[in-house]
Motif scaffolding. Structure first.
Motif, PDB file in Angstrom:
ATOM      1  N   MET A 259       0.892  -1.270  -0.092  1.00  0.00           N
ATOM      2  CA  MET A 259       0.169  -0.035   0.105  1.00  0.00           C
ATOM      3  C   MET A 259       0.928   1.268  -0.136  1.00  0.00           C
ATOM      4  SD  MET A 259      -2.957   1.418   2.776  1.00  0.00           S
ATOM      5  CE  MET A 259      -3.931  -0.151   2.466  1.00  0.00           C
ATOM      6  N   LEU A 260       2.114   1.274   0.697  1.00  0.00           N
ATOM      7  CA  LEU A 260       2.931   2.410   0.573  1.00  0.00           C
ATOM      8  C   LEU A 260       3.394   2.642  -0.559  1.00  0.00           C
ATOM      9  CD1 LEU A 260       4.899   1.803   3.957  1.00  0.00           C
ATOM     10  CD2 LEU A 260       3.224   3.424   3.321  1.00  0.00           C
ATOM     11  N   PHE A 261       3.893   1.497  -1.250  1.00  0.00           N
ATOM     12  CA  PHE A 261       4.276   1.599  -2.942  1.00  0.00           C
ATOM     13  C   PHE A 261       3.268   2.063  -3.600  1.00  0.00           C
ATOM     14  CE2 PHE A 261       6.991  -2.625  -2.581  1.00  0.00           C
ATOM     15  CZ  PHE A 261       7.699  -2.087  -1.589  1.00  0.00           C
ATOM     16  N   LEU A 399       7.425  -9.086  -1.926  1.00  0.00           N
ATOM     17  CA  LEU A 399       7.697  -7.424  -2.077  1.00  0.00           C
ATOM     18  C   LEU A 399       8.800  -7.085  -2.860  1.00  0.00           C
ATOM     19  CD1 LEU A 399       7.166  -6.282   1.614  1.00  0.00           C
ATOM     20  CD2 LEU A 399       5.622  -5.885  -0.186  1.00  0.00           C
ATOM     21  N   PRO A 400      10.029  -7.685  -3.105  1.00  0.00           N
ATOM     22  CA  PRO A 400      10.934  -7.472  -4.038  1.00  0.00           C
ATOM     23  C   PRO A 400      10.364  -7.442  -5.512  1.00  0.00           C
ATOM     24  CG  PRO A 400      12.003  -8.533  -2.360  1.00  0.00           C
ATOM     25  CD  PRO A 400      10.439  -8.841  -2.114  1.00  0.00           C
ATOM     26  N   LEU A 401       9.696  -8.914  -5.550  1.00  0.00           N
ATOM     27  CA  LEU A 401       8.969  -8.800  -7.061  1.00  0.00           C
ATOM     28  C   LEU A 401       8.147  -7.800  -7.361  1.00  0.00           C
ATOM     29  CD1 LEU A 401       8.849 -10.711  -9.595  1.00  0.00           C
ATOM     30  CD2 LEU A 401       7.072 -12.198  -8.251  1.00  0.00           C
ATOM     31  N   ALA A 402       7.151  -7.514  -6.444  1.00  0.00           N
ATOM     32  CA  ALA A 402       6.110  -6.254  -6.459  1.00  0.00           C
ATOM     33  C   ALA A 402       6.740  -5.073  -6.852  1.00  0.00           C
ATOM     34  CB  ALA A 402       5.230  -6.339  -5.262  1.00  0.00           C
ATOM     35  N   TRP A 404       9.823  -4.524  -8.097  1.00  0.00           N
ATOM     36  CA  TRP A 404      10.393  -4.423  -9.520  1.00  0.00           C
ATOM     37  C   TRP A 404       9.329  -4.543 -10.563  1.00  0.00           C
ATOM     38  CZ3 TRP A 404      10.452  -8.583 -13.357  1.00  0.00           C
ATOM     39  CH2 TRP A 404      11.476  -8.488 -14.468  1.00  0.00           C
ATOM     40  N   LEU A 405       8.344  -5.376 -10.486  1.00  0.00           N
ATOM     41  CA  LEU A 405       7.062  -5.145 -11.575  1.00  0.00           C
ATOM     42  C   LEU A 405       6.574  -3.747 -11.567  1.00  0.00           C
ATOM     43  CD1 LEU A 405       5.453  -8.482 -10.785  1.00  0.00           C
ATOM     44  CD2 LEU A 405       6.970  -7.858 -12.861  1.00  0.00           C
ATOM     45  N   ALA A 406       6.322  -3.216 -10.580  1.00  0.00           N
ATOM     46  CA  ALA A 406       5.524  -1.934 -10.533  1.00  0.00           C
ATOM     47  C   ALA A 406       6.308  -0.797 -10.658  1.00  0.00           C
ATOM     48  CB  ALA A 406       5.122  -1.686  -9.032  1.00  0.00           C
ATOM     49  N   PHE A 407       7.585  -0.832 -10.312  1.00  0.00           N
ATOM     50  CA  PHE A 407       8.470   0.402 -10.604  1.00  0.00           C
ATOM     51  C   PHE A 407       9.505   0.392 -11.857  1.00  0.00           C
ATOM     52  CE2 PHE A 407       6.895   1.008  -6.260  1.00  0.00           C
ATOM     53  CZ  PHE A 407       6.361   2.424  -6.296  1.00  0.00           C
ATOM     54  N   GLU A 408      10.174  -0.925 -11.692  1.00  0.00           N
ATOM     55  CA  GLU A 408      11.143  -1.081 -12.734  1.00  0.00           C
ATOM     56  C   GLU A 408      10.521  -1.560 -14.090  1.00  0.00           C
ATOM     57  OE1 GLU A 408      14.068  -0.218 -12.151  1.00  0.00           O
ATOM     58  OE2 GLU A 408      13.959   0.351 -10.158  1.00  0.00           O
ATOM     59  N   ARG A 409       9.306  -2.488 -14.144  1.00  0.00           N
ATOM     60  CA  ARG A 409       8.936  -2.783 -15.402  1.00  0.00           C
ATOM     61  C   ARG A 409       7.662  -1.865 -15.649  1.00  0.00           C
ATOM     62  NH1 ARG A 409      11.771  -5.283 -18.396  1.00  0.00           N
ATOM     63  NH2 ARG A 409       9.832  -6.349 -19.390  1.00  0.00           N
ATOM     64  N   GLY A 410       7.176  -1.021 -14.815  1.00  0.00           N
ATOM     65  CA  GLY A 410       6.200   0.069 -15.107  1.00  0.00           C
ATOM     66  C   GLY A 410       4.761  -0.582 -15.243  1.00  0.00           C
ATOM     67  N   GLY A 412       2.676  -0.731 -12.490  1.00  0.00           N
ATOM     68  CA  GLY A 412       1.990  -0.167 -11.564  1.00  0.00           C
ATOM     69  C   GLY A 412       1.537  -1.095 -10.608  1.00  0.00           C
ATOM     70  N   ILE A 413      -0.198  -0.738 -10.127  1.00  0.00           N
ATOM     71  CA  ILE A 413      -0.573  -1.490  -9.060  1.00  0.00           C
ATOM     72  C   ILE A 413      -0.804  -2.870  -9.569  1.00  0.00           C
ATOM     73  CG2 ILE A 413      -1.321   0.446  -7.828  1.00  0.00           C
ATOM     74  CD1 ILE A 413      -4.259  -0.391  -8.786  1.00  0.00           C
ATOM     75  N   ALA A 414      -0.791  -3.120 -10.541  1.00  0.00           N
ATOM     76  CA  ALA A 414      -1.071  -4.598 -11.238  1.00  0.00           C
ATOM     77  C   ALA A 414       0.409  -5.281 -10.942  1.00  0.00           C
ATOM     78  CB  ALA A 414      -1.211  -4.571 -12.672  1.00  0.00           C
ATOM     79  N   GLY A 415       1.545  -4.822 -10.860  1.00  0.00           N
ATOM     80  CA  GLY A 415       2.623  -5.404 -10.645  1.00  0.00           C
ATOM     81  C   GLY A 415       2.865  -5.678  -9.294  1.00  0.00           C
ATOM     82  N   LEU A 416       2.162  -4.802  -8.462  1.00  0.00           N
ATOM     83  CA  LEU A 416       2.132  -5.010  -7.008  1.00  0.00           C
ATOM     84  C   LEU A 416       1.221  -6.106  -6.627  1.00  0.00           C
ATOM     85  CD1 LEU A 416       1.707  -1.627  -5.482  1.00  0.00           C
ATOM     86  CD2 LEU A 416       3.678  -2.512  -5.775  1.00  0.00           C
ATOM     87  N   TRP A 417       0.171  -6.336  -7.392  1.00  0.00           N
ATOM     88  CA  TRP A 417      -0.690  -7.569  -7.023  1.00  0.00           C
ATOM     89  C   TRP A 417       0.036  -8.918  -7.396  1.00  0.00           C
ATOM     90  CZ3 TRP A 417      -4.055  -7.508  -3.401  1.00  0.00           C
ATOM     91  CH2 TRP A 417      -4.668  -6.444  -3.048  1.00  0.00           C
TER      92      TRP A 417
END
Length: 451
Positions: A259-261, A399-402, A404-410, A412-417
């Protein structure tokens, strides 16, 4: 097959009211979100951040009190009324002790959220929202102690009645205090916080009144004495409770870290993540009820030295948890467009939430298995292994994967989930493997010091 079906019926009798009670507890927060969503995105985000900090702290206190669970369940199975009464008293003592650091940490909510990178204006409002709930902190821990006492004895009705009444009161108080009326100005998120604190106090008082009024302590009670303060016994409960608190905390903190991410991604992603998390949490309450039933059923059987029956009960509960969450996943996917509309959010938030729901649906199966698995370990008093599994599953993988997917791969929240889904899958598999190797059939009764 007949024994499995009989066990399934016993678990269902316990699980249905427990799941409804948990759902009612969840609805207290959902009502806050639904009503604050009509106030505006800022109020919704402030309450979400306030709950993030509040539950992150409260979880450890709840875990300490829930350390009573295996002792109560196994004592009931053994027909040991003295241990039941003393364990409740010690749970009350631990609830009072744990509430002190909880309230002190709640007083640091605003600065703490700012240190975690949240917008200062939202952190200030979240702080005010949480301060309004302060009297409810010891009340909710006392409620948990009494609920565990009743649950371990297979008594599920009173907590459900109290929760249903609490939801009715909560709706009325929320509407009045959030939007104003009868001489009270509109208080927004602070009004929701006041309502939550008042409701929690009323819940604890009402459950205590029902226990005494209906004589539900008869046969499982001893007069208050210094035995309730026995250091060895309190440390034994706390030892189990630390594992429960860490297991619960590590899971909740992982979702709150995500959620912070989401907050770092922006206001709209944060609001959308909050909506999806609340929807997923509603369905999660069903396997939570099954897990609580497993704590009671497996613990009772262990207390009466019926180890093979306890093993069967554990696997039936795991299968039931997986089955109901498969149905939940189908429902969530099918209603992916309709469910976010309940929150009356703006178009951007709605679109993000609707796009995330199919991913949340994907982890439903793993979520059901892991929570019931933790219930089995709790019944056995083996809680530290659960904390270790959660640490590696969420913090070494999810969390590391979330991130990477959200910020490094762009993504967003789909990457977090997606990151959280992978972590949940690993946790569920690890728990199944552990129970298969060292489940209830290998367990021994646990005992408390009695004086």
């Amino acid at each position: 097959m007949g024994e499995v079906l009989a066990e399934l019926r016993r678990l269902a009798v316990l699980a249905v009211p427990l799941a409804l009670t948990q759902l009612g507890n969840m609805m207290l927060g959902i009502v806050d979100m639904l009503m604050l969503g009509r106030v505006g995105r800022e109020a919704l985000d402030a309450a979400a951040l306030g709950n993030l900090w509040g539950y992150a702290v409260l979880t450890i206190g709840m875990g300490m009190v829930l350390g009573c669970d295996p002792f109560i369940a196994q004592a009931h199975g053994a027909g040991d009324g003295r241990t039941l009464g003393l364990t409740l008293q010690r749970g009350v003592v631990l609830a009072v002790i744990a509430s002190v650091p909880v309230m002190l940490l709640w007083l640091l909510a605003g600065p703490g959220l700012q240190l975690l990178g949240q917008a200062p204006h939202l952190a200030v409002q979240a702080h005010e929202y949480l301060l309004a709930q302060l009297p409810g902190a010891p009340a909710v821990l006392l409620y948990v102690a009494m609920r565990s006492y009743l649950q371990g004895r297979g008594i599920t009705g009173p907590a459900l009645v109290v929760m249903l009444a609490a939801n009715i009161v909560n709706v009325g108080l929320n509407y009045w205090l959030i939007f104003g009326g009868l001489g009270v100005p509109a208080l927004g998120a602070v009004g929701a916080g006041i309502a939550t604190g008042v409701v929690r106090v009323l819940m604890a008082a009402a459950l205590a009144w029902l226990i005494v009024r209906r004589g539900m302590h008869h046969g499982a009670w001893v007069p208050w004495s210094r035995a309730a303060l026995d250091r060895t016994a309190l440390l034994a409960i706390a030892g189990v409770g630390v594992g429960i608190g860490l297991q619960l905390g590590l899971e909740i903190w992982a979702f709150q870290a995500a959620m912070l991410f989401a907050g770092w991604l922006g206001d709209a992603p944060l609001a959308a993540y909050t909506i999806v998390l609340n929807l997923a949490s509603v369905s999660f309450m069903i396997p939570v009820g099954i897990a609580m039933a497993a704590v009671t059923r497996v613990g009772n059987l262990l207390g009466s030295d019926r180890l093979r029956e306890a093993e069967r009960a554990a696997w039936v509960a795991l299968g039931l948890g997986a089955a109901v969450m498969c149905a939940s996943a189908v429902l969530m996917y099918g209603l992916r467009s309709e469910l976010p509309a309940l929150f009356k959010a703006d178009a951007e938030v709605y679109a993000l939430a609707a796009a995330s729901l199919p991913i949340a649906a994907a982890f439903q199966l793993f979520d059901g298995v892991q929570v019931v698995g933790f219930g089995v370990l709790r019944a056995m008093g083996r809680t530290r292994y659960a904390a270790v599994i959660n640490f590696f599953g969420y913090y070494a993988v999810a969390l590391p994967l979330a991130w990477w997917l959200a910020f490094e791969r762009g993504h967003g929240i789909a990457g977090l989930w997606w990151g959280l889904t992978v972590g949940l899958a690993l946790v569920a598999v690890a728990l199944l493997a552990w129970i298969a190797a060292r489940g209830p059939a290998t367990a021994r009764k646990i005992a408390l010091e009695q004086r």
